[in-house]
Design a protein around this motif. Structure first.
Motif, PDB file in Angstrom:
ATOM      1  N   LEU A 123      -7.837  15.388  -2.367  1.00 35.69           N
ATOM      2  CA  LEU A 123      -8.054  14.127  -3.084  1.00 35.69           C
ATOM      3  C   LEU A 123      -9.276  13.691  -3.654  1.00 35.69           C
ATOM      4  O   LEU A 123      -9.470  13.054  -4.420  1.00 35.69           O
ATOM      5  CB  LEU A 123      -7.429  12.983  -1.900  1.00 35.69           C
ATOM      6  CG  LEU A 123      -6.143  13.255  -1.514  1.00 35.69           C
ATOM      7  CD1 LEU A 123      -5.663  12.071  -0.450  1.00 35.69           C
ATOM      8  CD2 LEU A 123      -4.947  12.850  -2.659  1.00 35.69           C
ATOM      9  N   ALA A 124     -10.347  14.002  -2.759  1.00 37.82           N
ATOM     10  CA  ALA A 124     -11.683  13.816  -3.169  1.00 37.82           C
ATOM     11  C   ALA A 124     -12.097  14.772  -4.348  1.00 37.82           C
ATOM     12  O   ALA A 124     -12.964  14.055  -5.496  1.00 37.82           O
ATOM     13  CB  ALA A 124     -12.650  14.170  -2.154  1.00 37.82           C
ATOM     14  N   TRP A 125     -11.844  15.802  -4.754  1.00 36.78           N
ATOM     15  CA  TRP A 125     -11.894  16.725  -5.806  1.00 36.78           C
ATOM     16  C   TRP A 125     -11.394  16.175  -6.979  1.00 36.78           C
ATOM     17  O   TRP A 125     -11.906  16.146  -8.129  1.00 36.78           O
ATOM     18  CB  TRP A 125     -11.341  18.056  -5.396  1.00 36.78           C
ATOM     19  CG  TRP A 125     -11.547  18.963  -6.836  1.00 36.78           C
ATOM     20  CD1 TRP A 125     -12.823  19.316  -6.991  1.00 36.78           C
ATOM     21  CD2 TRP A 125     -10.470  19.342  -7.680  1.00 36.78           C
ATOM     22  NE1 TRP A 125     -12.562  20.428  -8.292  1.00 36.78           N
ATOM     23  CE2 TRP A 125     -11.296  20.111  -8.661  1.00 36.78           C
ATOM     24  CE3 TRP A 125      -9.189  18.962  -7.627  1.00 36.78           C
ATOM     25  CZ2 TRP A 125     -10.394  20.679  -9.620  1.00 36.78           C
ATOM     26  CZ3 TRP A 125      -8.466  19.558  -8.815  1.00 36.78           C
ATOM     27  CH2 TRP A 125      -9.311  20.564  -9.734  1.00 36.78           C
ATOM     28  N   GLY A 126     -10.187  15.434  -6.962  1.00 40.34           N
ATOM     29  CA  GLY A 126      -9.663  14.880  -8.087  1.00 40.34           C
ATOM     30  C   GLY A 126      -9.871  13.336  -8.163  1.00 40.34           C
ATOM     31  O   GLY A 126      -8.894  12.701  -9.119  1.00 40.34           O
ATOM     32  N   PHE A 127     -10.509  12.778  -7.334  1.00 42.61           N
ATOM     33  CA  PHE A 127     -10.993  11.493  -7.375  1.00 42.61           C
ATOM     34  C   PHE A 127     -10.924  10.660  -8.745  1.00 42.61           C
ATOM     35  O   PHE A 127     -10.479   9.620  -9.282  1.00 42.61           O
ATOM     36  CB  PHE A 127     -11.574  10.952  -6.419  1.00 42.61           C
ATOM     37  CG  PHE A 127     -11.852   9.478  -6.109  1.00 42.61           C
ATOM     38  CD1 PHE A 127     -11.051   8.793  -5.280  1.00 42.61           C
ATOM     39  CD2 PHE A 127     -12.868   8.737  -6.685  1.00 42.61           C
ATOM     40  CE1 PHE A 127     -11.209   7.413  -4.941  1.00 42.61           C
ATOM     41  CE2 PHE A 127     -12.911   7.415  -6.618  1.00 42.61           C
ATOM     42  CZ  PHE A 127     -11.933   6.713  -5.710  1.00 42.61           C
ATOM     43  N   PRO A 128     -12.053  11.371  -9.232  1.00 43.19           N
ATOM     44  CA  PRO A 128     -12.314  10.758 -10.779  1.00 43.19           C
ATOM     45  C   PRO A 128     -11.415  10.596 -11.824  1.00 43.19           C
ATOM     46  O   PRO A 128     -11.173   9.700 -12.568  1.00 43.19           O
ATOM     47  CB  PRO A 128     -13.481  11.590 -11.402  1.00 43.19           C
ATOM     48  CG  PRO A 128     -14.053  12.213 -10.098  1.00 43.19           C
ATOM     49  CD  PRO A 128     -12.918  12.495  -9.288  1.00 43.19           C
ATOM     50  N   SER A 129     -10.244  11.530 -11.792  1.00 43.55           N
ATOM     51  CA  SER A 129      -9.189  11.612 -12.745  1.00 43.55           C
ATOM     52  C   SER A 129      -8.047  10.604 -12.304  1.00 43.55           C
ATOM     53  O   SER A 129      -7.015  10.637 -12.908  1.00 43.55           O
ATOM     54  CB  SER A 129      -8.638  12.994 -12.893  1.00 43.55           C
ATOM     55  OG  SER A 129      -8.191  13.503 -11.904  1.00 43.55           O
ATOM     56  N   GLU A 130      -7.973   9.968 -11.210  1.00 42.87           N
ATOM     57  CA  GLU A 130      -6.820   9.430 -10.508  1.00 42.87           C
ATOM     58  C   GLU A 130      -6.772   7.990 -11.079  1.00 42.87           C
ATOM     59  O   GLU A 130      -7.808   7.354 -11.577  1.00 42.87           O
ATOM     60  CB  GLU A 130      -6.916   9.145  -9.014  1.00 42.87           C
ATOM     61  CG  GLU A 130      -6.916  10.502  -8.304  1.00 42.87           C
ATOM     62  CD  GLU A 130      -5.457  10.959  -8.352  1.00 42.87           C
ATOM     63  OE1 GLU A 130      -4.364  10.316  -8.647  1.00 42.87           O
ATOM     64  OE2 GLU A 130      -5.499  12.081  -7.841  1.00 42.87           O
ATOM     65  N   ALA A 131      -5.777   7.468 -11.351  1.00 47.10           N
ATOM     66  CA  ALA A 131      -5.274   5.921 -11.600  1.00 47.10           C
ATOM     67  C   ALA A 131      -5.854   4.996 -10.454  1.00 47.10           C
ATOM     68  O   ALA A 131      -6.062   5.433  -9.456  1.00 47.10           O
ATOM     69  CB  ALA A 131      -3.746   5.555 -11.786  1.00 47.10           C
ATOM     70  N   PRO A 132      -6.434   3.728 -10.851  1.00 48.91           N
ATOM     71  CA  PRO A 132      -6.982   3.001 -10.017  1.00 48.91           C
ATOM     72  C   PRO A 132      -6.235   2.513  -8.676  1.00 48.91           C
ATOM     73  O   PRO A 132      -6.593   2.380  -7.836  1.00 48.91           O
ATOM     74  CB  PRO A 132      -7.098   1.616 -10.768  1.00 48.91           C
ATOM     75  CG  PRO A 132      -7.037   1.936 -12.385  1.00 48.91           C
ATOM     76  CD  PRO A 132      -6.228   3.276 -12.399  1.00 48.91           C
ATOM     77  N   GLU A 133      -4.987   2.572  -9.108  1.00 52.24           N
ATOM     78  CA  GLU A 133      -4.041   2.266  -7.661  1.00 52.24           C
ATOM     79  C   GLU A 133      -4.177   3.189  -6.738  1.00 52.24           C
ATOM     80  O   GLU A 133      -4.048   3.173  -5.530  1.00 52.24           O
ATOM     81  CB  GLU A 133      -2.408   1.750  -8.062  1.00 52.24           C
ATOM     82  CG  GLU A 133      -1.964   2.722  -8.887  1.00 52.24           C
ATOM     83  CD  GLU A 133      -0.738   2.429  -9.261  1.00 52.24           C
ATOM     84  OE1 GLU A 133       0.225   1.661  -8.413  1.00 52.24           O
ATOM     85  OE2 GLU A 133       0.077   2.525 -10.272  1.00 52.24           O
ATOM     86  N   THR A 134      -4.145   4.758  -7.193  1.00 52.70           N
ATOM     87  CA  THR A 134      -4.449   5.805  -6.737  1.00 52.70           C
ATOM     88  C   THR A 134      -5.462   5.822  -5.899  1.00 52.70           C
ATOM     89  O   THR A 134      -5.776   6.245  -4.627  1.00 52.70           O
ATOM     90  CB  THR A 134      -3.903   6.865  -7.190  1.00 52.70           C
ATOM     91  OG1 THR A 134      -2.548   6.654  -8.126  1.00 52.70           O
ATOM     92  CG2 THR A 134      -3.787   8.296  -6.469  1.00 52.70           C
ATOM     93  N   LYS A 135      -6.524   5.493  -6.756  1.00 51.14           N
ATOM     94  CA  LYS A 135      -8.178   5.534  -5.855  1.00 51.14           C
ATOM     95  C   LYS A 135      -8.165   4.544  -4.899  1.00 51.14           C
ATOM     96  O   LYS A 135      -8.780   4.884  -3.748  1.00 51.14           O
ATOM     97  CB  LYS A 135      -9.087   4.993  -6.966  1.00 51.14           C
ATOM     98  CG  LYS A 135      -9.145   6.176  -8.314  1.00 51.14           C
ATOM     99  CD  LYS A 135     -10.103   5.869  -9.211  1.00 51.14           C
ATOM    100  CE  LYS A 135     -10.489   6.915 -10.528  1.00 51.14           C
ATOM    101  NZ  LYS A 135     -11.323   6.511 -11.284  1.00 51.14           N
ATOM    102  N   LEU A 136      -7.475   3.480  -5.021  1.00 54.16           N
ATOM    103  CA  LEU A 136      -7.457   2.513  -3.925  1.00 54.16           C
ATOM    104  C   LEU A 136      -6.815   2.942  -2.664  1.00 54.16           C
ATOM    105  O   LEU A 136      -7.504   2.587  -1.462  1.00 54.16           O
ATOM    106  CB  LEU A 136      -7.031   1.005  -4.138  1.00 54.16           C
ATOM    107  CG  LEU A 136      -7.784   0.328  -5.243  1.00 54.16           C
ATOM    108  CD1 LEU A 136      -7.072  -0.959  -6.026  1.00 54.16           C
ATOM    109  CD2 LEU A 136      -9.032  -0.233  -4.910  1.00 54.16           C
ATOM    110  N   GLN A 137      -5.729   3.578  -2.787  1.00 55.12           N
ATOM    111  CA  GLN A 137      -5.101   4.089  -1.718  1.00 55.12           C
ATOM    112  C   GLN A 137      -5.773   5.222  -1.114  1.00 55.12           C
ATOM    113  O   GLN A 137      -5.904   5.451   0.273  1.00 55.12           O
ATOM    114  CB  GLN A 137      -3.616   4.374  -2.002  1.00 55.12           C
ATOM    115  CG  GLN A 137      -2.642   4.628  -0.920  1.00 55.12           C
ATOM    116  CD  GLN A 137      -2.710   3.441  -0.155  1.00 55.12           C
ATOM    117  OE1 GLN A 137      -3.106   3.295   0.911  1.00 55.12           O
ATOM    118  NE2 GLN A 137      -1.983   2.299  -0.430  1.00 55.12           N
TER     119      GLN A 137
END
Length: 951
Positions: free
Chosen positions: A389-403
């Motif tokens: 999850l940390a590796w792909g964090f920059p490309s995630e959507a905002p709601e996914t980042k918050l979670q």
């Protein structure tokens, strides 16, 4: 009279008129109730619908609810198994509970029942208060449907209508059985209602809306007929959605397999929104039937493996919605028993790489944090999952980042051992990325969570030097509240929806449609209202209902509330008058007898008495008559008649004019409730229209407002403001800034002269204020805002046309002259019945009354009733002198007034016909140049004269 007609066509039309004119005067129905039930099947269809509603309301108002019905849960929601009444109803409930499908959702039934009785808006507003027992019913408000003849005949007469060709008639009859029939007899409505599903799509939608409530309250009713709710491809989406919801309510262990086979076909439907609803219905079925959880979860997991979830093939918004709903249903199933669903969580985590829908990914990530300590495999997966999850964090959507941030915090909060340092590094890395993100919500979340994990480090002993600081203890408590997982308890579903009577338009549009009224309060119709003497007229019986005044039975179309709302706000004058201090001494019987309102002052022939009024005060009846009047009276022969005179002239030949004493101290103004303590946080506000005349402008009406603190705490900063007006006035200099031009500049918006604020109000203290209001129309309410303790409470101040005038003193000859100048279109007349004098005569029934005593009692009752409801001047009273000592025919009262806004005279004349001890027939005549105002004032006078006297 029309309700007693033999023709079904006439009865149907009379029922429609009754529902439009006086729907609350249910005492009129009591005399003909049995006959109306018998003739009900023969009435035309739309008349049947109206008549069914009237009969149902009468039975509830007269006898109450039925113990054996589903509405009985209104009384025993939480104590249905107590032996409080010793009835067989509780044992029946226990017997039904042996089958899961036969149990009633008691909390839901209680909500629906309360909405039926007191209206959904009133119930939902009450639900926020701690005391919700204010509407609880007692055993006296319930009756037995097996022994009550009125209930049995209503159910018997509506049973044939369940098979009517008119869908609305079927729903109306079904509504009666749903509310009043015993539980074992409610099932007779099932087949007729299901038969309606074969009709048009419009009728089908209406029927399904009502079945939706029935099925949720008692699933056992429709459980055997689940196949009738299977969906056709040609049906509209709205109908499909309703059928899906009903199927999820009525599914049982025996029918769930067939229903799931249908659901598998529905998921392949081209309408992907309907397919998503099907997935949600599967989740609801599993919540009701936990035994089917493993089968449903396997099917739902299969949907997550479809090709549309892969980024390589892409997906549309509707397909994304299906996947989100699939994950949401799996999430609800896992919540019921997390330990048994450990493998399901693992499979979802493994699918993270292929699930690209942000909302679905966010829910899977939430499960990782929520169940991070569940079982043995999931804790060992956490390091790998969080690194991914940390590796792909920059490309995630905002709601996914918050979670992701929330999940890492939850894992870090409960981590121990060797993985703690790894989790801390991952958390620091994610916080640095989040603090530089473009989304400000994400940056704010990062700043908040950055502070919380430090308390975990303290609790683990990594920063022992700060362990004693109270700040870190507080942070630890805050972290537990925010990130606590299994300690949170899932609250039961709160029924915040609105439910309306079966078959009503409101149940379809889900808000109170114009004309909708809830059921009456049980046993609110007293037995005395039904035992009306045979000789009493219809208008007398109509007067028994206290809500039939001109502004209580009619409403302006622009007002969103029904006119009955104001009728319910009215309060008894004497009860509110006790808060007024000095007013109570004027109502004592001693003062009333010591200084009568009206005294006999002069006599004469009726034609001669029009010229003036003498101020003499004779001591006995013999001195009252002048020689001409006495000779005229003695010349009358009991059996003689003059063929040259009209019959009416032969009956009433002479009369005496009497003078009026001090009226003001006997007049009792009506009091109305502007704000009750329940809605005003302990502040009670009553108001009454004052006879004072404004010194600021002739357009203003003076109103006395009484503020009472019914709470145990001080209420401060109380003021009333016109919320529709943008202008603000300084209350200290209001006389300098308010004038006629400023009052008329607001157009149609009513104007309120600012009230002097009340700084504080002690518990139990009452304060009086005078409001000066300009109403634009005598039917339009004034919308106000009451501020107290910094809170804004919207209220409505309704006008009374009786105080849109002021007294206009004049002599009798001036009155008669002005009256003669306003004939034809400026003269309006109406008749009504008056009964207040009967109470006064019965009080002195033991005394030997002279003729003048009865006449004076009638005069005083009439004058006080008029002056207590309108700002008038009593000009004169003519009392008849006849050989019949019990005949009040010929009594006449004259009142004069002047319209505030136009200074146009308004003259009122009241004539009396009938016997003194019986209800009197009054003829009311108004002479006024303003036609509309005169007609409305006439209606107002007629309505308050027929109201019963306040005891």
């Amino acid at each position: 009279m029309l309700l007693n007609d033999r023709s079904p066509a006439v009865v149907g039309a009379a029922a429609a008129a009754f529902a439009s004119v006086c729907p609350y005067n249910l005492s009129l129905v009591g005399r003909n109730y049995r006959k109306l039930c018998e003739i009900l099947p023969d009435v035309e269809e739309w008349g049947q619908i109206v008549l069914i509603g009237i009969l149902l309301r009468y039975v509830i108002a007269r006898h109450g609810l039925v113990k054996e019905s589903i509405m009985y849960s209104l009384q025993c929601t939480e104590s249905s198994h107590s032996a409080k009444d010793g009835s067989d109803v509780d044992s029946g409930l226990v017997k039904e509970s042996t089958d899961l499908s036969g149990t009633c959702d008691s909390e839901f039934v209680n909500t629906v029942s309360r909405c039926y009785m007191e209206g959904p808006d009133e119930y939902l507003s009450r639900s926020s208060y701690a005391n919700r027992e204010s509407f609880e019913l007692n055993g006296a408000q319930f009756t037995s449907g097996k022994s009550n003849d009125d209930v049995k005949i209503l159910l018997y007469s509506t049973s044939p209508l369940l098979w009517s060709n008119n869908s609305a008639v079927v729903l109306a009859a079904a509504g009666v059985h749903w509310v009043m029939a015993p539980k074992e007899d409610v099932k007779r409505i099932i087949k007729p209602i299901l038969y309606l599903l074969r009709s048009s799509n419009a009728s089908k939608y209406v029927v399904l809306r009502n079945i939706q409530v029935f099925a949720k309250a008692m699933p056992s009713l429709f459980a055997p007929y689940f196949e009738d709710f299977f969906i056709f491809s040609s049906e509209s989406y709205q109908i499909k959605a309703l059928k899906l919801e009903i199927l999820s309510y009525i599914a049982t262990d025996s029918s769930i397999s067939s229903i799931f086979k249908e659901f598998q076909d529905y998921i392949r439907d081209p309408d992907r929104r309907f397919a998503a609803d099907t997935v949600a219905a599967i989740g609801l079925c599993v919540q009701r039937l936990p035994k089917m959880a493993h089968i449903c979860v396997d099917g739902l997991l299969a949907l997550t493996r479809q090709e549309f979830v892969s980024e390589d093939f892409g997906f549309e918004d509707q397909e994304a919605g299906i996947l989100t709903q699939v994950i949401m249903s799996i999430k609800s199933i896992i919540k019921q028993d997390p330990p048994s669903q450990e493998k399901v969580i693992i499979q979802l985590v493994r699918r993270l790489d292929s699930v690209k829908v942000p909302a679905a990914r966010a829910m899977i990530i939430w499960m990782v944090g929520e169940y991070s300590s569940l079982g043995e495999i999931i804790p060992r997966m956490l390091t790998t999952v969080l690194k991914y999850l940390a590796w792909g964090f920059p490309s995630e959507a905002p709601e996914t980042k918050l979670q992701i941030l929330n999940t890492v915090c939850k894992v870090l909060e409960g981590a121990t051992g060797d993985d703690l340092w790894t989790f801390k590094k991952i958390f620091s890395y994610l916080i640095e990325l989040a603090e530089c993100d473009l989304n400000y919500d994400l940056r704010d979340r990062a700043r908040l969570l950055k502070k919380l994990p430090s308390c975990n480090l303290v609790s683990l002993g990594l920063e022992e030097e700060t362990n004693d600081l109270p700040e870190n203890d507080l942070l630890h408590i805050v972290a537990e509240c925010i990130l606590g997982r299994q300690t949170r308890k899932v609250k039961p579903e709160s029924f915040s929806y609105r439910y309306y009577l079966p078959g009503s338009l409101s149940q379809i549009v889900l808000h109170a449609a114009p004309g909708y009224e809830p059921l009456p309060k049980p046993c609110s119709l007293l037995l005395d209202d039904l035992n009306v003497a045979e000789g009493t007229s219809e208008m007398k019986r109509a007067a028994d209902y206290s809500g039939t005044d001109d502004y209580g039975s009619s409403s302006d179309p622009s007002d969103e509330e029904s006119a009955s709302d104001y009728g319910s706000q009215r309060s008894v004058t004497e009860s509110s008058g006790s808060d007024r201090g000095d007013d109570s001494e004027f109502t004592s019987e001693g003062n009333y007898n010591a200084d009568p309102l009206i005294q006999i002052s002069d006599i004469g022939n009726a034609s001669e008495n029009q010229n003036g009024v003498s101020q003499s005060s004779p001591a006995n009846l013999g001195e009252l008559m002048s020689n001409k009047a006495l000779e005229s009276w003695l010349d009358e022969q009991p059996g003689s008649s003059n063929p040259g005179l009209p019959k009416q002239s032969q009956v009433r030949i002479s009369s005496a004019r009497i003078s009026v004493g001090d009226v003001g101290k006997l007049v009792k103004q009506k009091s109305y409730s502007l704000l009750d303590p329940a809605s005003g946080n302990g502040l009670k506000v009553d108001y009454s229209f004052s006879s004072e005349i404004s010194s600021i402008s002739r357009l203003l009406v003076c109103i006395e407002v009484f503020f009472k603190n019914c709470s145990s705490e001080i209420i401060s900063e109380i003021t009333l403001v016109d919320e529709e007006s943008n202008r603000t006035f300084d209350s200290a200099d209001k006389t300098a800034v308010v004038n006629d031009s400023s009052l008329t500049s607001s157009g149609d918006v009513p104007t309120l002269v600012p009230m002097e604020s009340i700084v504080s109000l002690e518990p139990g203290q009452t304060t009086r204020r005078i409001l000066q209001v300009r109403f634009h129309h005598h039917l339009l309410p004034l919308k106000l805002a009451l501020y107290c303790d910094g809170k804004k409470l919207p209220i409505k101040l309704r006008p009374d046309i009786g105080y849109f005038v002021k007294p206009l003193p004049m002599d009798v000859e001036v009155f008669i002259d002005k009256e003669s100048r306003l004939p034809g279109m400026f003269e309006y007349a109406r008749s009504c019945t008056f009964t207040d004098h009967i109470v006064e005569l019965n009080k002195e029934n033991g005394d030997s009354l002279l003729v003048k005593d009865k006449f004076l009692a009638i005069c005083e009752s009439l004058a006080l009733k008029m002056l207590s409801n309108a700002n008038l001047c009593l000009v004169s009273v003519d009392m008849p002198i006849t050989t019949n000592l019990d005949d009040a025919s010929g009594l006449r009262l004259r009142f004069s007034s002047e319209i505030l806004s136009s200074s146009i005279p308004c003259l009122i004349t009241i004539g009396v016909e009938g016997k003194c001890t019986d209800p009197l027939n009054l003829s009311i005549k108004v002479n006024c140049e303003e036609t509309v105002f005169g007609l409305n004032l006439l209606n107002r006078i007629a309505n308050f004269l027929v109201e019963p006297a306040l005891s």
